[in-house]
Design an enzyme around this catalytic site. Structure first.
Site, short mmCIF file in Angstrom:
data_model
loop_
_atom_site.label_atom_id
_atom_site.label_comp_id
_atom_site.label_asym_id
_atom_site.label_seq_id
_atom_site.Cartn_x
_atom_site.Cartn_y
_atom_site.Cartn_z
NE ARG A 39 -4.22 -1.80 1.74
CZ ARG A 39 -5.19 -2.16 2.56
NH1 ARG A 39 -5.09 -1.88 3.84
NH2 ARG A 39 -6.25 -2.79 2.12
CE LYS A 203 -19.74 -14.44 8.61
NZ LYS A 203 -19.15 -13.21 9.10
N GLY A 360 -8.00 -7.78 -0.33
CA GLY A 360 -8.20 -8.71 0.79
C GLY A 360 -7.37 -9.98 0.71
N GLY A 383 -12.84 -4.25 0.81
CA GLY A 383 -14.23 -3.80 0.98
C GLY A 383 -14.66 -2.84 -0.11
#
Length: 403
Positions: A39, A203, A360, A383
């Site tokens: 990053r 999920k 991620g 996200g």
């Protein structure tokens, strides 16, 4: 919200001006040492451009979740040190627990054109995540121009991503956000076909709107990871003690039906790696066997896609022209259940398609396996890239000045 009708750093003149740049320096630290500096490296093109143009460059970012109070282990001091090394010049660190304090004000007042100052972790202030007016105003008081280049935080309406815009003359996006939107935007709105999307992770609930949105865009949707077991139940299979979201079984049935009506291919695992219980600790040695997805014993759980599924998915990727991947294929922290994720990463590394990794865990997997340089684009925001794929507007980008 594709190709972006927003002003960028190329549209402004910053010579002699104070430029506040929101970066994403949310890097992993171990005992004060940065363990992955992707990053930081991703932020350098924008920072170097502003230095070269004679701006007074004031950097800010969050790090971790200090929850509105100073936590020494989440200080940005190590980032200032590493940035100084990358830029070949001193980055002055303003170590104020209240972020815009005496150190910051003095450092900014002393700046010459091309100088760089880094503020303390913006989340040391409780108002940051609430987009509080007072803190937004304080940040704005330091600068004439605001540049948002933190794609990883662009889906959050915080003081340092959105609120500050009201207190500066101009607000534009940096090169990193531009690049993210170019790749993600083209993939979603105008992909080279066949367009294959690979979704993993635990999920179904996290990916509901993504699945729905991508059914309108993709030619093939590949589903692996923990959420594939809910789809297996939707197909009428018994999955033992595997992770299942019972409330989402009907949704999965509906998606399978929708895909059929639209002529979109949904590829689900045909086999799975099973074991008695979830490894504890997560990387503990375990015994695992591979069985067909409709043959999982009642007392066993699936924790990765099986070898045939891995081949099937890799074959589909071979024929693609654009591939977007978000989420691991199994519990990839454990070597026994990492093969599915590795095989997908390998297939992407070997294809000529445009390959976009949605941040991620998938980004970590690709980088850890040494395939990072083989991908067209690795998103810096998990996200944010997910919300973008859902078709949502990202507040940290929407707030910037239009062209």
């Amino acid at each position: 919200m594709t190709a972006l009708n927003k002003k960028t750093v190329d549209d402004i003149n910053v010579k002699g001006k104070r430029v506040l740049v929101r970066c994403d320096f949310n890097v992993p630290l171990k005992a004060g040492v940065i363990t992955d500096e992707n990053r930081i490296v991703a932020a350098l093109p924008t920072i170097k451009k502003l230095i070269a143009d004679g701006g007074k460059v004031i950097l800010c970012s969050h790090l971790g979740k200090p929850k509105g109070e100073p936590k020494p282990e989440l200080s940005l001091a190590p980032v200032a040190k590493r940035l100084s090394e990358h830029l070949g010049k001193e980055v002055v660190f303003a170590a104020d627990d209240n972020v815009v304090g005496e150190n910051a004000k003095a450092a900014v007042a002393a700046m010459k054109d091309g100088d760089v100052v880094l503020l303390q972790n913006t989340r040391y202030r409780a108002e940051e995540t609430k987009n509080g007016e007072a803190f937004s105003k304080e940040l704005g008081s330091l600068a004439d121009v605001f540049v948002n280049d933190a794609f990883g935080a662009a889906h959050r309406a915080h003081c340092s991503t959105v609120g500050v815009v009201d207190y500066v003359e101009e607000a534009v996006v940096g090169y990193l956000i531009q690049k993210e939107l170019k790749y993600l935007g083209n993939a979603v709105e105008n992909p080279e076909r066949p367009f294959v999307c690979i979704l993993g992770g635990a999920k179904v609930a996290d990916k509901l709107t993504v699945i729905e949105n991508l059914l309108n865009k993709a030619d093939t949707l590949i589903i692996g990871g923990g959420m594939s077991y809910t789809f297996a139940v939707a197909q009428g299979y018994s999955v033992g003690t595997s992770l299942v979201d019972l409330e989402k079984v009907d949704y999965c049935k509906e998606m399978l039906k929708k895909a059929e009506e639209k002529g979109v291919k949904i590829l689900l695992p045909v086999d799975t790696m099973i074991t008695k219980s979830f490894p504890d600790p997560i990387d503990a040695p375990v015994e695992a066997t591979c069985v067909a997805v409709n043959a999982i014993p009642d007392d066993m759980m699936g924790l990765d896609i099986g070898t045939e599924s891995a081949k099937l998915f890799a074959e589909e990727v071979k024929n693609a022209k654009t591939v977007v991947w978000n989420g691991p294929m199994g519990v990839s922290e454990n070597p026994v259940f990492a093969n599915g994720t590795i095989s997908v990463a390998k297939a992407l590394a070997e294809t000529d398609a445009i390959t976009i990794i949605g941040g991620g865990d998938s980004a970590a997997a690709v980088n850890n396996l040494g395939f990072g340089d083989k991908m067209s684009h690795i998103s810096t925001g998990g996200g944010a890239s997910l919300e973008f794929l859902e078709g949502k507007e990202l507040p940290g980008i929407a707030a910037m000045n239009d062209k």
